[in-house]
Design an enzyme around this catalytic site. Structure first.
Site, mmCIF file in Angstrom:
data_model
loop_
_atom_site.group_PDB
_atom_site.id
_atom_site.type_symbol
_atom_site.label_atom_id
_atom_site.label_comp_id
_atom_site.label_asym_id
_atom_site.label_seq_id
_atom_site.Cartn_x
_atom_site.Cartn_y
_atom_site.Cartn_z
ATOM 1 N N CYS A 182 55.151 40.165 42.198
ATOM 2 C CA CYS A 182 54.269 39.365 41.249
ATOM 3 C C CYS A 182 55.122 38.883 40.078
ATOM 4 O O CYS A 182 54.986 37.567 39.877
ATOM 5 C CB CYS A 182 53.112 40.248 40.564
ATOM 6 S SG CYS A 182 52.084 40.632 41.822
ATOM 7 N N TYR A 211 60.652 45.542 44.171
ATOM 8 C CA TYR A 211 61.507 45.134 42.917
ATOM 9 C C TYR A 211 62.758 45.751 43.117
ATOM 10 O O TYR A 211 63.720 45.494 42.758
ATOM 11 C CB TYR A 211 60.981 45.283 41.792
ATOM 12 C CG TYR A 211 59.524 44.855 41.574
ATOM 13 C CD1 TYR A 211 59.375 43.357 41.414
ATOM 14 C CD2 TYR A 211 58.245 45.458 41.900
ATOM 15 C CE1 TYR A 211 58.016 42.662 41.202
ATOM 16 C CE2 TYR A 211 57.205 44.649 41.816
ATOM 17 C CZ TYR A 211 57.092 43.475 41.433
ATOM 18 O OH TYR A 211 55.780 42.771 41.523
ATOM 19 N N ARG A 262 53.980 34.870 39.693
ATOM 20 C CA ARG A 262 53.491 34.038 40.729
ATOM 21 C C ARG A 262 51.943 34.113 40.575
ATOM 22 O O ARG A 262 50.877 33.516 40.755
ATOM 23 C CB ARG A 262 53.751 34.084 41.894
ATOM 24 C CG ARG A 262 53.424 35.305 42.591
ATOM 25 C CD ARG A 262 53.678 35.453 43.962
ATOM 26 N NE ARG A 262 53.430 36.967 44.187
ATOM 27 C CZ ARG A 262 52.281 37.424 44.789
ATOM 28 N NH1 ARG A 262 51.187 36.726 44.604
ATOM 29 N NH2 ARG A 262 52.010 38.651 44.970
ATOM 30 N N GLU A 315 58.130 52.850 34.577
ATOM 31 C CA GLU A 315 58.182 51.838 35.848
ATOM 32 C C GLU A 315 59.527 51.049 35.616
ATOM 33 O O GLU A 315 60.093 50.645 36.707
ATOM 34 C CB GLU A 315 56.929 50.972 35.600
ATOM 35 C CG GLU A 315 56.552 50.083 36.749
ATOM 36 C CD GLU A 315 55.780 49.021 36.857
ATOM 37 O OE1 GLU A 315 55.328 48.659 35.811
ATOM 38 O OE2 GLU A 315 55.258 48.810 38.117
ATOM 39 N N TRP A 350 51.376 53.057 40.974
ATOM 40 C CA TRP A 350 51.643 52.672 42.351
ATOM 41 C C TRP A 350 51.254 53.435 43.498
ATOM 42 O O TRP A 350 51.405 53.046 44.651
ATOM 43 C CB TRP A 350 53.288 52.496 42.418
ATOM 44 C CG TRP A 350 53.673 51.250 41.738
ATOM 45 C CD1 TRP A 350 54.564 50.915 40.438
ATOM 46 C CD2 TRP A 350 53.969 49.696 42.342
ATOM 47 N NE1 TRP A 350 54.532 49.617 40.212
ATOM 48 C CE2 TRP A 350 54.172 48.826 41.414
ATOM 49 C CE3 TRP A 350 53.294 49.368 43.710
ATOM 50 C CZ2 TRP A 350 54.426 47.489 41.583
ATOM 51 C CZ3 TRP A 350 53.223 47.850 43.706
ATOM 52 C CH2 TRP A 350 53.959 47.123 42.913
ATOM 53 N N ASP A 370 47.334 39.604 36.989
ATOM 54 C CA ASP A 370 46.279 40.354 36.668
ATOM 55 C C ASP A 370 46.129 40.571 35.009
ATOM 56 O O ASP A 370 46.937 41.345 34.720
ATOM 57 C CB ASP A 370 46.103 41.497 37.390
ATOM 58 C CG ASP A 370 45.056 42.787 36.904
ATOM 59 O OD1 ASP A 370 44.411 42.420 35.931
ATOM 60 O OD2 ASP A 370 44.785 43.646 37.800
HETATM 61 N N1 MHF Z 1 45.680 44.381 41.183
HETATM 62 C C1 MHF Z 1 46.873 44.732 40.801
HETATM 63 N N2 MHF Z 1 46.881 44.665 39.467
HETATM 64 C C2 MHF Z 1 48.187 44.930 39.029
HETATM 65 O O1 MHF Z 1 48.329 44.883 37.701
HETATM 66 C C3 MHF Z 1 49.161 45.482 39.972
HETATM 67 C C4 MHF Z 1 48.536 45.715 41.334
HETATM 68 N N3 MHF Z 1 47.561 45.192 41.592
HETATM 69 N N4 MHF Z 1 49.514 46.438 42.065
HETATM 70 C C5 MHF Z 1 50.926 46.506 41.870
HETATM 71 C C6 MHF Z 1 51.244 47.104 40.345
HETATM 72 C C7 MHF Z 1 50.494 48.186 39.795
HETATM 73 N N5 MHF Z 1 50.334 47.819 38.210
HETATM 74 C C8 MHF Z 1 49.271 48.555 37.787
HETATM 75 C C9 MHF Z 1 48.429 49.271 38.585
HETATM 76 C C10 MHF Z 1 47.443 50.079 37.799
HETATM 77 C C11 MHF Z 1 47.304 50.001 36.035
HETATM 78 C C12 MHF Z 1 46.382 50.783 35.443
HETATM 79 O O2 MHF Z 1 45.450 51.032 35.879
HETATM 80 N N6 MHF Z 1 46.423 50.739 34.212
HETATM 81 C C13 MHF Z 1 45.434 51.423 33.206
HETATM 82 C C14 MHF Z 1 45.774 52.820 33.056
HETATM 83 C C15 MHF Z 1 47.368 52.873 32.888
HETATM 84 C C16 MHF Z 1 47.914 54.411 33.213
HETATM 85 O O3 MHF Z 1 47.064 55.538 33.392
HETATM 86 O O4 MHF Z 1 49.074 54.606 33.306
HETATM 87 C C17 MHF Z 1 45.428 50.828 31.742
HETATM 88 O O5 MHF Z 1 44.575 51.196 31.191
HETATM 89 O O6 MHF Z 1 46.492 50.131 31.630
HETATM 90 C C18 MHF Z 1 48.228 48.865 35.568
HETATM 91 C C19 MHF Z 1 49.190 48.232 36.437
HETATM 92 C C20 MHF Z 1 50.545 46.634 37.991
HETATM 93 N N7 MHF Z 1 50.543 46.121 39.566
HETATM 94 O O1 LIG Z 2 53.483 43.696 37.954
HETATM 95 C C1 LIG Z 2 52.321 43.241 38.376
HETATM 96 C C2 LIG Z 2 52.102 43.415 39.821
HETATM 97 C C3 LIG Z 2 50.936 43.108 40.086
HETATM 98 N N1 LIG Z 2 50.101 42.225 39.627
HETATM 99 C C4 LIG Z 2 48.688 41.927 40.023
HETATM 100 C C5 LIG Z 2 48.577 40.394 40.260
HETATM 101 C C6 LIG Z 2 47.633 40.369 41.374
HETATM 102 O O2 LIG Z 2 46.293 40.693 40.895
HETATM 103 C C7 LIG Z 2 47.830 41.442 42.379
HETATM 104 C C8 LIG Z 2 48.759 41.218 43.149
HETATM 105 O O3 LIG Z 2 47.898 40.644 44.578
HETATM 106 P P1 LIG Z 2 48.386 39.325 45.273
HETATM 107 O O4 LIG Z 2 47.180 38.946 46.139
HETATM 108 O O5 LIG Z 2 49.710 39.738 45.860
HETATM 109 O O6 LIG Z 2 48.636 38.129 44.274
HETATM 110 O O7 LIG Z 2 48.531 42.438 41.288
HETATM 111 C C9 LIG Z 2 50.284 41.963 38.107
HETATM 112 O O8 LIG Z 2 49.770 41.241 37.461
HETATM 113 N N2 LIG Z 2 51.583 42.465 37.554
#
Ligand code: MHF
Ligand SMILES: O=c1ccn([C@H]2C[C@H](O)[C@@H](COP(=O)(O)O)O2)c(=O)[nH]1
Length: 271
Positions: free
Chosen positions: A153, A101, A173, A65, A87, A176
């Site tokens: 974020c 980004y 800002r 990433e 993503w 998660d």
């Molecule tokens: N709600 C939300 N949280 C996020 O952290 C987040 C978003 N949306 N949208 C954009 C990006 C995408 N990101 C993500 C999305 C999924 C995982 C996730 O599912 N992680 C799992 C599996 C990792 C993998 O298979 O590579 C984990 O256990 O960490 C982590 C970050 C961070 N961002």
């Molecule tokens: O790098 C990242 C990308 C996204 N997030 C999380 C933070 C929020 O839970 C969602 C974004 O939702 P918004 O409604 O736009 O705030 O994704 C993260 O922690 N890290």
């Protein structure tokens, strides 16, 4: 007996802080969160690489990433080709995410049509004017926000040079805490190591600041499970060569030595 250094205890303290003090809020995804506002964590990068040990972190996703951001890429093709799917849920039918980004880091569009490469500029500025207080990269491009599939974020970061060390302060800002934050901490730690190498400095501190710091309502049990686990000592990062520029790193350049971790914990991502 000498105390073991466990820098990632601060992450577990933050999880506990949100569990203990988080206030229920609705959110864009309809999932529901508990949330606190305004927190800061510090990681001394000389004490080990800040990769969570209380669950397995998918290092491949973290590294690719970051490399994808640095390419200026905003289509998920590169990620998918490298087995990274984090993503996928946000991309359109062509895999595009809009000017997220990568676009803002490498090709911020000026009103006169010039493309500004913020990363190249900041590397140059750190090398030639290390004491500057303007080493900033900003992803929050107000004019482009409507076209982004998800708003940034990790909104901005700033570098600081003192006593031969490079530190980075990251501002998020919206955080998660269970899924996103472990990735973000590792990515910016890695970026700081790479920038330091390119600028002939040692990595200093990573300082993380969060605005809306939340746990989704379907991550609470997973967070408690993590808190029941004893952290392992942190791994060390070895960068195996010095590439000619910040844009020339490849996945194989990085080795995370002695990464001991507890098993992965599944959690649904809020879309
Ligand atoms: N709600 C939300 N949280 C996020 O952290 C987040 C978003 N949306 N949208 C954009 C990006 C995408 N990101 C993500 C999305 C999924 C995982 C996730 O599912 N992680 C799992 C599996 C990792 C993998 O298979 O590579 C984990 O256990 O960490 C982590 C970050 C961070 N961002
Ligand atoms: O790098 C990242 C990308 C996204 N997030 C999380 C933070 C929020 O839970 C969602 C974004 O939702 P918004 O409604 O736009 O705030 O994704 C993260 O922690 N890290």
């Amino acid at each position: 007996m000498k105390m073991k250094v466990m820098p990632l205890k601060v992450y577990l303290d933050l999880l506990k802080d949100v569990l203990d003090h988080g206030v229920p809020k609705t959110d864009r995804t309809g999932t529901g969160t508990i949330s606190v506002f305004g927190r800061q964590l510090r990681f001394d990068l000389s004490q080990g690489f800040p990769l969570l040990t209380t669950k397995r972190i998918h290092i491949r996703s973290v590294v690719h990433e970051l490399l994808w951001f640095l390419k200026g890429d905003t289509n998920i093709r590169y990620l998918n080709e490298n087995g990274v799917t984090i993503w996928d849920e946000w991309a359109d039918e062509n895999g595009d995410l809009g000017p997220v980004y990568g676009k803002q880091w490498r090709a911020w569009e000026a009103p006169d049509g010039r493309m500004i490469d913020q990363i190249a500029r900041v590397v140059e500025a750190i090398r030639t004017n290390p004491d500057s207080r303007r080493h900033i990269v900003n992803a929050w491009n107000v004019a482009d926000i409507d076209q982004m599939k998800l708003l940034p974020c990790h909104v901005m970061f700033q570098f600081y040079v003192a006593e031969g060390k490079l530190s980075c302060m990251l501002t998020m800002r919206s955080v998660d805490v269970f899924l996103g934050l472990p990735f973000n901490i590792a990515e910016y730690a890695l970026l700081t190591h790479m920038m330091a190498q390119q600028c002939d400095l040692e990595p200093g501190e990573l300082i993380w600041s969060g605005g809306d710091v939340h746990l989704y309502s379907n991550h609470l049990e997973q967070a408690k499970l993590q808190l029941s686990r004893e952290p392992f000592p942190l791994p060390r990062l070895v960068i195996k060569r010095k590439p000619p520029s910040i844009f020339d790193y490849v996945y194989e350049d990085f080795e995370f030595v002695d990464y001991r971790h507890h098993p992965a914990i599944k959690a649904p991502v809020a879309i």
